[in-house]
Write an enzyme that holds these catalytic residues in place. Structure first.
Site, mmCIF file in Angstrom:
data_model
loop_
_atom_site.group_PDB
_atom_site.id
_atom_site.type_symbol
_atom_site.label_atom_id
_atom_site.label_comp_id
_atom_site.label_asym_id
_atom_site.label_seq_id
_atom_site.Cartn_x
_atom_site.Cartn_y
_atom_site.Cartn_z
ATOM 1 N N CYS A 254 3.595 -4.595 0.851
ATOM 2 C CA CYS A 254 3.934 -4.749 2.124
ATOM 3 C C CYS A 254 5.521 -3.866 2.003
ATOM 4 C CB CYS A 254 4.153 -5.555 2.339
ATOM 5 S SG CYS A 254 2.641 -7.239 2.987
ATOM 6 N N ARG A 255 6.441 -4.298 1.901
ATOM 7 C CA ARG A 255 7.681 -3.586 2.519
ATOM 8 C C ARG A 255 8.197 -2.241 1.639
ATOM 9 N NH1 ARG A 255 11.413 -9.513 2.147
ATOM 10 N NH2 ARG A 255 10.120 -9.216 0.309
ATOM 11 N N SER A 256 8.676 -2.663 0.265
ATOM 12 C CA SER A 256 8.589 -1.271 -0.534
ATOM 13 C C SER A 256 7.824 -0.171 -0.777
ATOM 14 C CB SER A 256 9.017 -2.317 -2.145
ATOM 15 O OG SER A 256 8.379 -2.341 -2.428
ATOM 16 N N ASP B 208 9.562 -10.779 4.996
ATOM 17 C CA ASP B 208 7.766 -9.986 4.317
ATOM 18 C C ASP B 208 7.390 -10.434 5.375
ATOM 19 O OD1 ASP B 208 5.450 -9.768 3.251
ATOM 20 O OD2 ASP B 208 6.715 -11.499 1.572
ATOM 21 N N ASN C 132 5.153 -5.473 -4.061
ATOM 22 C CA ASN C 132 4.872 -4.398 -3.922
ATOM 23 C C ASN C 132 3.779 -3.884 -3.227
ATOM 24 O OD1 ASN C 132 4.861 -1.346 -5.392
ATOM 25 N ND2 ASN C 132 5.989 -1.621 -4.435
ATOM 26 N N CYS D 60 10.551 -4.709 -3.815
ATOM 27 C CA CYS D 60 10.056 -5.788 -2.866
ATOM 28 C C CYS D 60 9.557 -7.271 -3.669
ATOM 29 C CB CYS D 60 9.144 -6.196 -1.293
ATOM 30 S SG CYS D 60 7.303 -5.169 -1.596
#
Length: 160
Positions: free
Chosen positions: A13-15, A125, A11, A8
């Site tokens: 939140c999402r990934s 995000d 690095n 993301c």
């Protein structure tokens, strides 16, 4: 060994959420010995930091282990080390393709490309929107479908 990298922007939140969820699903399937799973960001703002509190909270609420997660930035070598580089959105995928150029061996795609019924293509995000619950649901389904895809492609069977 099948190597999967989730990517993301920062690095945090999402990934890292995808890394933790995918690792959990791989463990449940009894396939841990067959996978190396990591995450990274295209930007360097958060290198060395733990995931966002919202990510850690939603993982804890769903009994997904989050130990050892620490932000890092994608490097050129990643396109040669990983078999699958999974971006959370179209911009991440574009950045990965630019880094890879014509030399990378990794299959580069968006996570939601593996969800045929998805009504959106990009995982939002939550750093900007705060919608960690929605993001968790999208990533969880995406990881489930990604694992099934990889198992079929690589000839792996669920050992769980």
């Amino acid at each position: 060994m099948i190597r999967v990298l989730f990517v993301c922007l920062g690095n945090i939140c999402r990934s890292p959420m995808a890394e933790a969820i995918f690792r959990h699903k791989v463990n449940e399937a009894g396939l841990s010995a067959s996978f190396q799973i990591d995450s990274a960001g295209t930007g360097n703002w958060h290198v060395g930091k733990p995931p966002h509190k919202g990510t850690l909270t939603i993982l804890q609420e769903n009994d997904i282990p989050s130990g050892g997660l620490k932000a890092r930035q994608v490097v050129k070598e990643d396109v040669h080390r990983f078999d699958y580089m999974i971006g959370m959105d179209t911009e991440n995928v574009g950045n990965l393709r630019a880094i890879a150029g014509a030399t990378g061996k990794a299959e580069i795609s968006r996570l939601l490309d593996y969800v045929p019924a998805a009504t959106i293509v990009d995982v939002p995000d939550p750093y900007f929107t705060g919608n960690f619950d929605e993001v968790y649901d999208l990533i969880s389904e995406g990881c489930e479908r990604l694992l099934a895809y990889i198992c079929e492609k690589e000839g792996l069977t669920d050992q769980g």
